[in-house]
Design an enzyme around this catalytic site. Structure first.
Site, mmCIF file in Angstrom:
data_model
loop_
_atom_site.group_PDB
_atom_site.id
_atom_site.type_symbol
_atom_site.label_atom_id
_atom_site.label_comp_id
_atom_site.label_asym_id
_atom_site.label_seq_id
_atom_site.Cartn_x
_atom_site.Cartn_y
_atom_site.Cartn_z
ATOM 1 N N THR A 1 -6.007 -1.485 6.687
ATOM 2 C CA THR A 1 -5.930 -2.944 6.687
ATOM 3 C C THR A 1 -7.322 -3.550 6.516
ATOM 4 O O THR A 1 -7.464 -4.694 6.126
ATOM 5 C CB THR A 1 -5.325 -3.454 8.004
ATOM 6 N N LYS B 1 0.848 -1.215 0.000
ATOM 7 C CA LYS B 1 0.000 0.000 0.000
ATOM 8 C C LYS B 1 0.877 1.257 0.000
ATOM 9 O O LYS B 1 0.685 2.165 -0.806
ATOM 10 C CB LYS B 1 -0.947 -0.009 1.217
ATOM 11 N N THR B 2 1.853 1.291 0.915
ATOM 12 C CA THR B 2 2.744 2.453 0.985
ATOM 13 C C THR B 2 3.572 2.569 -0.299
ATOM 14 O O THR B 2 3.848 3.673 -0.772
ATOM 15 C CB THR B 2 3.669 2.345 2.217
ATOM 16 N N ASP C 1 -2.046 6.990 5.946
ATOM 17 C CA ASP C 1 -1.940 5.578 6.311
ATOM 18 C C ASP C 1 -2.887 5.331 7.490
ATOM 19 O O ASP C 1 -3.188 6.257 8.245
ATOM 20 C CB ASP C 1 -0.484 5.289 6.713
ATOM 21 N N ARG D 1 6.974 -7.724 2.259
ATOM 22 C CA ARG D 1 7.769 -7.281 3.416
ATOM 23 C C ARG D 1 8.443 -8.473 4.082
ATOM 24 O O ARG D 1 9.605 -8.411 4.473
ATOM 25 C CB ARG D 1 6.904 -6.529 4.426
HETATM 26 P P1 ATP Z 1 1.759 -1.368 5.998
HETATM 27 O O1 ATP Z 1 0.313 -1.258 5.902
HETATM 28 O O2 ATP Z 1 2.235 -2.258 7.112
HETATM 29 O O3 ATP Z 1 2.500 -0.056 5.947
HETATM 30 P P2 ATP Z 1 2.123 -1.762 3.179
HETATM 31 O O4 ATP Z 1 1.012 -2.540 2.541
HETATM 32 O O5 ATP Z 1 2.086 -0.296 3.069
HETATM 33 O O6 ATP Z 1 2.236 -2.196 4.676
HETATM 34 P P3 ATP Z 1 4.693 -1.585 1.919
HETATM 35 O O7 ATP Z 1 5.392 -0.781 2.971
HETATM 36 O O8 ATP Z 1 4.270 -0.881 0.694
HETATM 37 O O9 ATP Z 1 3.477 -2.355 2.564
HETATM 38 O O10 ATP Z 1 5.597 -2.822 1.464
HETATM 39 C C1 ATP Z 1 6.569 -3.412 2.303
HETATM 40 C C2 ATP Z 1 7.851 -3.652 1.536
HETATM 41 O O11 ATP Z 1 7.603 -4.661 0.561
HETATM 42 C C3 ATP Z 1 8.348 -2.434 0.746
HETATM 43 O O12 ATP Z 1 9.360 -1.766 1.426
HETATM 44 C C4 ATP Z 1 8.864 -3.003 -0.549
HETATM 45 O O13 ATP Z 1 10.250 -3.192 -0.471
HETATM 46 C C5 ATP Z 1 8.192 -4.338 -0.683
HETATM 47 N N1 ATP Z 1 7.135 -4.353 -1.723
HETATM 48 C C6 ATP Z 1 5.824 -4.103 -1.544
HETATM 49 N N2 ATP Z 1 5.146 -4.253 -2.682
HETATM 50 C C7 ATP Z 1 6.035 -4.608 -3.623
HETATM 51 C C8 ATP Z 1 5.933 -4.929 -5.013
HETATM 52 N N3 ATP Z 1 4.748 -4.915 -5.640
HETATM 53 N N4 ATP Z 1 7.059 -5.255 -5.666
HETATM 54 C C9 ATP Z 1 8.248 -5.287 -5.016
HETATM 55 N N5 ATP Z 1 8.418 -5.011 -3.708
HETATM 56 C C10 ATP Z 1 7.316 -4.674 -3.008
#
Ligand code: ATP
Length: 334
Positions: free
Chosen positions: A158, A64-65, A109, A217
């Site tokens: 989430t 998401k981030t 977020d 992650r």
């Molecule tokens: P949270 O809700 O806990 O913040 P999130 O869904 O925002 O989680 P991210 O922080 O975007 O998750 O992703 C975690 C890590 O996974 C990122 O730092 C990145 O390195 C990797 N990642 C996420 N999505 C991808 C993708 N589609 N391709 C490659 N790497 C990814």
């Protein structure tokens, strides 16, 4: 006070900035979501108009981030980052809204954690790029209308179910992120091993991907651990044998479950006789927050069919019993 510059905020929460894709085209997997967002981004750029508001939901660590940081970079606009939990009152949101440049992105977020008053304050900001500010108090109070520069809100949560319908409806694009396939995670491992200058066998990459709970992650964390192990206990190359040894040492099992996942399953088995058990009761026994279980632990266990959710609570499935090395009870479970 104006919010800190977005880059500082992101860096402070960044696990490994080198591994996070910078542009959407570098993102792996989530193809359907990617294509739909790409259409909207391309159209916004061609028309020179701000992109519509986007809501992203899904378990932690699925990107998401990453989407929220890649989209503004692709658009060539500024990004501000805020967290729903830190916006206690409308005045906390005000600097973000007034700082927002035309077409820029404001990422919130954990948007489900916004208090009602802040949420309501956001409605006109999102819909008409306008806010109503109350000045003074009591009989002297008056409301002033202020226009904002058109911007794009990206919200992440989430659980979409926790958002009120009026807030949800103000997002033009709503996307759910799903767990990644083993193939996609293998591609991420191989790509990131290059960035980390870590020689790795394809079979080892596949092994790491297979025990990473469908989550980028987690795959990155496991890769870093296996790489450390290869450096300090082998010759630096991640072979299948090295990966196996490293993962066994960190107590990751064949399905990729870690100690926390297994404690959750064991609690249902031993304390609640296989269930059904309410999530509150399980959380209490584990000394964990119910939200952590619902948002972080359960989604993958449910997807793997190790537990089911029933109206009376969580129950172990036959597969759940078998994974714990137990014989399932006679009666079919689930
Ligand atoms: P949270 O809700 O806990 O913040 P999130 O869904 O925002 O989680 P991210 O922080 O975007 O998750 O992703 C975690 C890590 O996974 C990122 O730092 C990145 O390195 C990797 N990642 C996420 N999505 C991808 C993708 N589609 N391709 C490659 N790497 C990814």
């Amino acid at each position: 006070t104006p919010p800190p510059p977005p880059s500082t905020v992101l860096e402070s929460r960044e696990e490994d900035p080198a591994l996070r894709p910078k542009h959407m085209k570098e993102m792996i997997g989530q193809r359907a979501v990617y294509e739909r967002i790409r259409v909207a981004v391309d159209a916004a750029m061609m028309r020179g108009e701000p992109l519509g508001h986007i809501l992203l939901d899904g378990p932690p660590g699925l990107g998401k981030t990453t989407f929220a940081t890649c989209i503004p970079r692709d658009l060539g606009v500024e990004l501000q980052i805020a967290s729903g939990a830190a916006l206690a009152a409308p005045k906390d949101l005000l600097p973000y809204l007034t700082n927002a440049q035309e077409g820029s992105v404001l990422f919130i977020d954990e948007i489900h954690r916004l208090p009602k008053a802040v949420e309501e304050f956001m409605y006109p900001a999102m819909e008409d790029f306008r806010i109503d500010i109350t000045l003074g108090e009591g009989v002297n109070a008056r409301t002033v209308n202020m226009n904002l520069r058109p911007f794009t809100m990206i919200g992440a949560t989430t659980r979409t179910g926790l958002l009120s319908a009026p807030l949800r409806d103000r997002f033009q694009i709503r996307e759910h992120l799903e767990f990644y396939s083993e193939e996609e995670l293998t591609t991420i491992v191989l790509r990131n091993a290059v960035i980390l200058k870590c020689p790795i066998e394809e079979a080892a990459a596949r092994k790491i991907a297979g025990c990473s709970r469908g989550t980028p992650r987690v795959v990155n964390n496991r890769l870093r651990w296996v790489r450390d192990y290869a450096t300090s206990r082998a010759d630096g190359e991640v072979t299948l044998e090295v990966a196996d040894r490293a993962l066994a040492m960190s107590r990751v099992d064949s399905l990729g479950l870690d100690q926390q996942d297994r404690n959750y399953l064991e609690t249902i088995l031993r304390v609640f006789n296989g269930g059904p058990a309410g999530v509150e009761a399980i959380a209490h026994t584990l000394n964990a927050a119910p939200d952590t279980l619902t948002d972080e632990v359960e989604p993958f266990l449910l997807r793997e069919g190790l537990v089911v959710r029933t109206s009376r609570g969580r129950k172990l499935t036959n597969r759940g019993y078998e994974h714990l090395g137990q014989t399932p009870p006679e009666e079919p479970v689930g």
